[in-house]
Scaffold this active site. Structure first.
Site, short mmCIF file in Angstrom:
data_model
loop_
_atom_site.label_atom_id
_atom_site.label_comp_id
_atom_site.label_asym_id
_atom_site.label_seq_id
_atom_site.Cartn_x
_atom_site.Cartn_y
_atom_site.Cartn_z
N CYS A 183 0.80 -1.22 0.00
CA CYS A 183 0.00 0.00 0.00
C CYS A 183 0.83 1.27 0.00
CB CYS A 183 -0.94 0.01 1.20
SG CYS A 183 -2.07 -1.40 1.22
N CYS A 196 0.38 2.43 6.46
CA CYS A 196 0.81 1.05 6.73
C CYS A 196 0.87 0.31 5.40
CB CYS A 196 -0.17 0.34 7.66
SG CYS A 196 -1.83 0.17 6.95
#
Length: 473
Positions: free
Chosen positions: A137, A457
Site C-alpha cells: 500500500c 501502513c
C-alpha cells in the site's frame, strides 16, 4: 505473542472518550479550524547542502469501486489517464521530464513495467526512462521518495511519480501442475510427445489459483489481521463504525465543497466521463450495525462498512528541484522533506506502520507532534487506524515494543484526515500515497498550516511517514 499483546493492551489506560462523539466533534472542529486558520511562522526544514525538492502539482483520476466504470480497462490505461491529467493541468513539456516512476501491487502480466507503458501511451518520449516499484500500500510513496532521492542526488531535475491499481481485473493463474504441463507441452517436438503430455492432465489441474489480499509468509488476509489488531487494542465495533461514518461524512463534505482539487475527469472509452469518486456513501450507525463480520466469524468486528473497499484508480505527481521549478515559472505547492520507512513482524504487527514511522520521522525532522498542522494517514480499516492511534498514545506500547521511553501521542482529530480517507475515498493500493501527499499540501494551504505528516501502513509489516512543508505563499 499475540495473546500476550492482546491481554496486555486491553488493560492499557488509553482513552476512547472521542469514540462516543467523534463524528460530531470532528465535524465541528474541522469547520472551526478552517475558519480560524491563520498563517504560521515556523522554521523551514531546508538543510544546507541538500537540494530542496518540491511538489509542483498532483492529480488523480476518480477512485472508483472495482467492477464499475473502469472494469473493461487495463492498469496502464488508468495510469496513462493520470499522466495526461497531470500534463494538462501543469502544461509541463513532456521532454522536460527526466524520469517516471510508478507504484503498483497486483501487476498485470502483459504490462509488468506499467510505468513505461503508461508513459509511452501518454506521449512521453521513448527516450524517457521509466520503472515500476511495488511495496504494497505504500508503492506510490516509494515512487515519490525514489524521485526525491534522484533529484537530491543531482541525477534528475524533474520526476513524475505515481501509482495505479485495477482490482476489477487481476491475474488468475492456472494451477502449478497445469502450468508445468503447458510449459513442457510447448517444448514437445513430436505429436506423440504432445499427446502423451495431454493424456496426463487431470480434472484437478483446471482448478485456478486466485489472487488473495493475504500475506505470503502467514497466509493471513489483511482483514483478518485487522480484526486481530482491533481486538488486541480493545477497539470496539462501535468505535470502528463511528470512525468509518466520520470518514464518509467528511469526504462527502469535501467533495461537495470542491476541496478534492486533485481529482481530474477521465473520459472512459465507450462510456461517459467520470468526474468524481463513487465510493463516498455516508450511511447511518443503524445500517452499518446490521452488517455481519467479514473476516473473523461470527464474533469479529471488521465489516464491509468499516473497511476500505476494492478500488480502481491512478495518481500522478510532478516533483522538481526548487531551482528548476522556479526557473520554469512554477509556484510549488509544498516541499517534500524528511521521510522514513519501517518494517516489523508481519504477523502480529502487520498494520502498525504509522505508529513506528511517525516518531522516527518527527525526530529526523526535529519536530514534535504539536508542530504538525495536518495529518493524512492511510485508512486501510477503521480498526487499523484506531489501533494505531491507541498504540501511539500508549507509554506501555512505546516502552515494550518500540524501545522508546515514552509515547509519541495521538494526533488530534481536528487535524486528522478531515477531508476523508481511504475508507471513503477509496484505496487503489499502488495509488494512495500520492493522494495523501497532495491532500496534505492542499490542506496546509487551505487551513494556514506549515507542516503536514503523511503516514501509511503496508502489507508485510511495513510503513512509511513523510513530512510535507507548505511552500511560502
Amino acid at each position: 505473542m499475540s495473546s500476550m499483546l492482546s491481554s496486555a493492551l486491553r488493560n492499557l489506560p488509553v482513552s476512547s472518550a472521542w469514540a462516543a462523539g467523534a463524528l460530531a466533534r470532528s465535524l465541528s472542529c474541522s469547520s472551526q479550524f478552517q475558519a480560524a486558520a491563520q498563517p504560521k511562522t515556523k522554521k523551514t526544514l531546508g538543510k544546507t547542502g541538500v537540494k530542496n525538492v518540491v511538489v509542483v502539482e498532483g492529480v488523480r483520476i476518480p477512485f472508483l469501486q472495482s467492477g464499475t466504470s473502469y472494469a473493461d480497462l487495463m492498469p496502464h490505461d488508468l495510469a496513462r489517464a493520470a499522466l495526461q491529467g497531470l500534463l494538462t493541468r501543469t502544461s509541463v513539456p513532456r521532454d522536460v521530464v527526466d524520469y517516471i516512476v510508478y507504484g503498483t501491487v497486483i501487476q498485470e502480466v502483459k504490462t509488468s513495467n506499467v510505468a513505461r507503458e503508461a508513459a509511452l501511451g501518454a506521449g512521453f518520449s521513448d527516450k524517457t526512462p521509466a520503472h515500476t516499484v511495488t511495496m504494497a500500500c505504500i508503492s506510490s510513496n516509494q515512487a515519490m521518495t525514489t524521485g526525491v532521492g534522484m533529484i537530491a542526488a543531482g541525477q534528475c531535475d524533474v520526476v513524475v511519480a505515481g501509482g495505479v491499481e485495477l482490482m476489477s481485473d487481476v491475474p488468475i493463474r492456472h494451477s502449478r501442475k497445469m502450468r508445468k504441463t503447458l510449459l513442457t507441452l510447448n517444448r514437445a517436438k513430436t505429436l506423440g510427445q504432445k499427446l502423451s503430455l495431454i493424456s496426463k492432465i487431470r480434472p484437478d489441474y483446471f482448478a485456478p489459483e486466485l489472487p488473495a489480499v493475504a500475506e505470503f509468509s502467514t497466509s493471513e488476509t489483511m482483514g483478518h489481521s485487522a480484526d486481530r489488531l482491533a481486538a488486541a487494542f480493545g477497539v470496539s465495533r462501535l468505535e470502528q463504525d463511528e470512525y468509518a461514518l466520520r470518514s464518509h461524512t467528511l469526504a462527502k463534505r469535501a467533495q461537495d465543497e470542491g476541496l478534492l482539487q486533485d481529482v481530474v475527469p477521465f473520459k472512459v472509452p465507450g462510456k461517459d466521463t467520470v468526474t468524481k469518486d463513487n465510493g463516498i456513501r455516508p450511511s447511518s450507525m443503524e445500517q452499518m450495525g446490521k452488517l455481519k463480520p467479514a473476516f473473523v466469524k461470527p464474533h469479529g468486528t471488521v465489516t464491509a462498512a468499516n473497511s476500505s473497499f476494492l478500488t480502481d484508480g491512478a495518481s500522478a505527481i510532478l516533483i522538481m528541484s526548487e531551482e528548476k521549478a522556479l526557473a520554469m515559472g512554477y509556484k510549488p505547492k509544498a516541499y517534500l522533506r524528511d521521510f522514513v520507512y519501517v518494517s516489523q513482524d508481519p504477523k502480529d504487527q502487520l498494520l502498525l506502520g504509522p505508529t513506528y514511522a511517525t516518531p522516527k520521522v518527527l525526530e529526523k525532522a526535529g519536530l514534535t507532534l504539536s508542530d504538525i498542522d495536518v495529518f493524512e494517514f492511510h485508512e486501510a480499516f477503521a480498526g487499523q487506524i484506531l489501533a494505531n492511534l491507541k498504540a501511539m498514545d500508549s507509554d506501555w506500547f512505546a516502552q515494550n515494543y518500540m524501545g522508546r521511553k515514552s509515547k509519541v501521542g495521538a494526533p488530534p482529530l481536528d487535524k486528522f484526515n478531515t477531508w476523508g480517507g481511504s475508507l471513503s475515498l477509496g484505496h487503489p493500493f499502488g495509488a494512495t500515497g500520492c493522494r495523501l501527499v497532495i491532500t496534505a499540501a492542499h490542506r496546509l494551504k487551505k487551513e494556514g498550516g506549515q507542516y503536514g505528516l503523511v503516514a501509511a501502513c503496508a502489507a508485510g509489516g511495513q510503513g512509511h511517514a513523510m513530512i510535507v512543508e507548505l511552500y511560502p505563499q
